[in-house]
Design a protein around this motif. Structure first.
Motif, PDB file in Angstrom:
ATOM      1  N   GLY A  12       0.840  -1.181   0.000  1.00 50.56           N
ATOM      2  CA  GLY A  12       0.000   0.000   0.000  1.00 50.56           C
ATOM      3  C   GLY A  12       0.880   1.236   0.000  1.00 50.56           C
ATOM      4  O   GLY A  12       2.105   1.138  -0.106  1.00 50.56           O
ATOM      5  N   LEU A  13       0.269   2.372   0.145  1.00 50.40           N
ATOM      6  CA  LEU A  13       0.989   3.641   0.141  1.00 50.40           C
ATOM      7  C   LEU A  13       0.626   4.395   1.411  1.00 50.40           C
ATOM      8  O   LEU A  13      -0.535   4.784   1.595  1.00 50.40           O
ATOM      9  N   ASP A  14       1.608   4.599   2.288  1.00 50.81           N
ATOM     10  CA  ASP A  14       1.340   5.205   3.590  1.00 50.81           C
ATOM     11  C   ASP A  14       0.687   6.586   3.515  1.00 50.81           C
ATOM     12  O   ASP A  14      -0.074   6.964   4.397  1.00 50.81           O
ATOM     13  N   SER A  15       0.926   7.330   2.445  1.00 49.79           N
ATOM     14  CA  SER A  15       0.300   8.654   2.345  1.00 49.79           C
ATOM     15  C   SER A  15      -1.204   8.572   2.069  1.00 49.79           C
ATOM     16  O   SER A  15      -1.919   9.571   2.197  1.00 49.79           O
ATOM     17  N   TYR A  16      -1.705   7.410   1.706  1.00 52.02           N
ATOM     18  CA  TYR A  16      -3.149   7.232   1.503  1.00 52.02           C
ATOM     19  C   TYR A  16      -3.928   7.208   2.820  1.00 52.02           C
ATOM     20  O   TYR A  16      -5.096   7.579   2.860  1.00 52.02           O
ATOM     21  N   TRP A  17      -3.323   6.702   3.895  1.00 56.48           N
ATOM     22  CA  TRP A  17      -4.085   6.433   5.120  1.00 56.48           C
ATOM     23  C   TRP A  17      -4.776   7.672   5.676  1.00 56.48           C
ATOM     24  O   TRP A  17      -5.970   7.596   5.998  1.00 56.48           O
ATOM     25  N   PRO A  18      -4.100   8.830   5.769  1.00 59.02           N
ATOM     26  CA  PRO A  18      -4.844  10.000   6.265  1.00 59.02           C
ATOM     27  C   PRO A  18      -5.843  10.561   5.248  1.00 59.02           C
ATOM     28  O   PRO A  18      -6.788  11.246   5.620  1.00 59.02           O
ATOM     29  N   GLY A  22     -10.518   4.641   6.696  1.00 57.96           N
ATOM     30  CA  GLY A  22     -10.938   3.247   6.652  1.00 57.96           C
ATOM     31  C   GLY A  22     -10.200   2.391   5.641  1.00 57.96           C
ATOM     32  O   GLY A  22     -10.366   1.172   5.622  1.00 57.96           O
ATOM     33  N   LEU A  23      -9.382   3.000   4.801  1.00 58.35           N
ATOM     34  CA  LEU A  23      -8.699   2.224   3.757  1.00 58.35           C
ATOM     35  C   LEU A  23      -7.695   1.238   4.335  1.00 58.35           C
ATOM     36  O   LEU A  23      -7.717   0.059   3.994  1.00 58.35           O
ATOM     37  N   LEU A  50       0.678  -5.383   5.952  1.00 58.54           N
ATOM     38  CA  LEU A  50       0.726  -4.357   4.910  1.00 58.54           C
ATOM     39  C   LEU A  50       2.068  -3.624   4.969  1.00 58.54           C
ATOM     40  O   LEU A  50       2.416  -3.034   5.984  1.00 58.54           O
ATOM     41  N   ILE A  51       2.809  -3.672   3.884  1.00 61.53           N
ATOM     42  CA  ILE A  51       4.075  -2.951   3.772  1.00 61.53           C
ATOM     43  C   ILE A  51       3.784  -1.686   2.976  1.00 61.53           C
ATOM     44  O   ILE A  51       3.364  -1.756   1.824  1.00 61.53           O
ATOM     45  N   ASP A  52       4.003  -0.525   3.604  1.00 62.81           N
ATOM     46  CA  ASP A  52       3.571   0.717   2.973  1.00 62.81           C
ATOM     47  C   ASP A  52       4.641   1.798   2.914  1.00 62.81           C
ATOM     48  O   ASP A  52       4.363   2.942   2.553  1.00 62.81           O
ATOM     49  N   ASP A  53       5.879   1.451   3.265  1.00 63.84           N
ATOM     50  CA  ASP A  53       6.976   2.412   3.110  1.00 63.84           C
ATOM     51  C   ASP A  53       8.295   1.649   2.941  1.00 63.84           C
ATOM     52  O   ASP A  53       8.373   0.466   3.266  1.00 63.84           O
ATOM     53  N   PRO A  54       9.332   2.311   2.405  1.00 64.78           N
ATOM     54  CA  PRO A  54      10.595   1.639   2.112  1.00 64.78           C
ATOM     55  C   PRO A  54      11.284   1.017   3.333  1.00 64.78           C
ATOM     56  O   PRO A  54      11.883  -0.060   3.226  1.00 64.78           O
ATOM     57  N   LYS A  55      11.193   1.664   4.480  1.00 64.97           N
ATOM     58  CA  LYS A  55      11.817   1.117   5.697  1.00 64.97           C
ATOM     59  C   LYS A  55      11.183  -0.228   6.071  1.00 64.97           C
ATOM     60  O   LYS A  55      11.880  -1.190   6.387  1.00 64.97           O
ATOM     61  N   LYS A  56       9.862  -0.276   6.056  1.00 68.37           N
ATOM     62  CA  LYS A  56       9.165  -1.531   6.364  1.00 68.37           C
ATOM     63  C   LYS A  56       9.508  -2.607   5.333  1.00 68.37           C
ATOM     64  O   LYS A  56       9.597  -3.783   5.663  1.00 68.37           O
ATOM     65  N   VAL A  76      -1.278  -7.293  -4.111  1.00 67.69           N
ATOM     66  CA  VAL A  76      -1.349  -5.902  -4.539  1.00 67.69           C
ATOM     67  C   VAL A  76      -2.720  -5.391  -4.099  1.00 67.69           C
ATOM     68  O   VAL A  76      -3.717  -5.610  -4.770  1.00 67.69           O
ATOM     69  N   THR A  77      -2.763  -4.721  -2.949  1.00 66.19           N
ATOM     70  CA  THR A  77      -4.049  -4.272  -2.412  1.00 66.19           C
ATOM     71  C   THR A  77      -4.472  -2.928  -2.976  1.00 66.19           C
ATOM     72  O   THR A  77      -5.661  -2.644  -3.106  1.00 66.19           O
ATOM     73  N   THR A  78      -3.504  -2.084  -3.285  1.00 66.53           N
ATOM     74  CA  THR A  78      -3.758  -0.766  -3.852  1.00 66.53           C
ATOM     75  C   THR A  78      -2.447  -0.257  -4.434  1.00 66.53           C
ATOM     76  O   THR A  78      -1.445  -0.954  -4.402  1.00 66.53           O
ATOM     77  N   TYR A  79      -2.459   0.961  -4.917  1.00 66.81           N
ATOM     78  CA  TYR A  79      -1.250   1.550  -5.480  1.00 66.81           C
ATOM     79  C   TYR A  79      -0.132   1.534  -4.447  1.00 66.81           C
ATOM     80  O   TYR A  79      -0.357   1.746  -3.259  1.00 66.81           O
ATOM     81  N   ALA A  80       1.091   1.276  -4.898  1.00 67.72           N
ATOM     82  CA  ALA A  80       2.263   1.312  -4.023  1.00 67.72           C
ATOM     83  C   ALA A  80       3.491   1.658  -4.848  1.00 67.72           C
ATOM     84  O   ALA A  80       3.490   1.516  -6.070  1.00 67.72           O
ATOM     85  N   LEU A  81       4.509   2.092  -4.175  1.00 69.82           N
ATOM     86  CA  LEU A  81       5.774   2.420  -4.825  1.00 69.82           C
ATOM     87  C   LEU A  81       6.621   1.165  -4.980  1.00 69.82           C
ATOM     88  O   LEU A  81       6.534   0.239  -4.159  1.00 69.82           O
ATOM     89  N   SER A  82       7.458   1.130  -5.998  1.00 67.57           N
ATOM     90  CA  SER A  82       8.352  -0.017  -6.177  1.00 67.57           C
ATOM     91  C   SER A  82       9.275  -0.175  -4.977  1.00 67.57           C
ATOM     92  O   SER A  82       9.693  -1.292  -4.646  1.00 67.57           O
ATOM     93  N   SER A  83       9.547   0.903  -4.262  1.00 70.29           N
ATOM     94  CA  SER A  83      10.417   0.835  -3.085  1.00 70.29           C
ATOM     95  C   SER A  83       9.767   0.119  -1.906  1.00 70.29           C
ATOM     96  O   SER A  83      10.421  -0.149  -0.901  1.00 70.29           O
ATOM     97  N   THR A  84       8.481  -0.206  -2.025  1.00 70.15           N
ATOM     98  CA  THR A  84       7.825  -1.009  -0.992  1.00 70.15           C
ATOM     99  C   THR A  84       7.741  -2.476  -1.401  1.00 70.15           C
ATOM    100  O   THR A  84       7.241  -3.298  -0.644  1.00 70.15           O
TER     101      THR A  84
END
Length: 130
Positions: A12-18, A22-23, A50-56, A76-84
């Motif tokens: 996923g993409l961590d910037s989506y959560w805020p 509910g996503l 759910l892995i949503d950032d490069p550190k994770k 693939v649950t939603t859009y994500a960066l290749s770095s995740t």
């Protein structure tokens, strides 16, 4: 003792959560549903959620390698960066099966387009109802 140990994670993409209330919990639930479907006698599932950032992602790769998984299922649950994704796969060094699943047969675009607000429309697409 299990005959097979498989890894599982969703992206996923961590910037989506805020942005989309509910996503994240909904997507985490989807990953747990996949875990239940994979679990059977002789199979141990190592679910890193759910892995949503490069550190994770980097940490997840190490965890899968330490757990000595035989293969990884990537949902693939939603859009994500290749770095995740790439750090997980590169560090684990096992085959990866990519799952691109959604809980509904299709998105109801007529309903989505009627919302009129772009944020609401995006959320409706991201949070497809079963």
């Amino acid at each position: 003792m299990s005959n097979c140990r498989i890894g599982l994670f969703g992206i996923g993409l961590d910037s989506y959560w805020p942005q989309f209330k509910g996503l994240k919990p909904r997507l985490e639930g989807y990953v747990r549903t996949v875990q239940k479907k994979l679990k059977r006698p002789g199979v141990e599932v190592v679910n890193l959620g759910l892995i949503d950032d490069p550190k994770k992602a980097l940490e997840a790769g190490h965890q899968f390698r330490s757990a000595d998984v035989d293969a990884i299922f990537l949902q693939v649950t939603t859009y994500a960066l290749s770095s995740t994704v790439l750090p997980v796969v590169r560090r684990a060094k096992v085959p990866v099966i990519i799952l691109n699943l959604q809980p509904a047969a299709a998105i109801d675009y007529e309903k989505v387009n009627a919302l009129g607000d772009r944020t609401a429309m995006t959320a409706a697409i991201l949070i497809v109802r079963e």
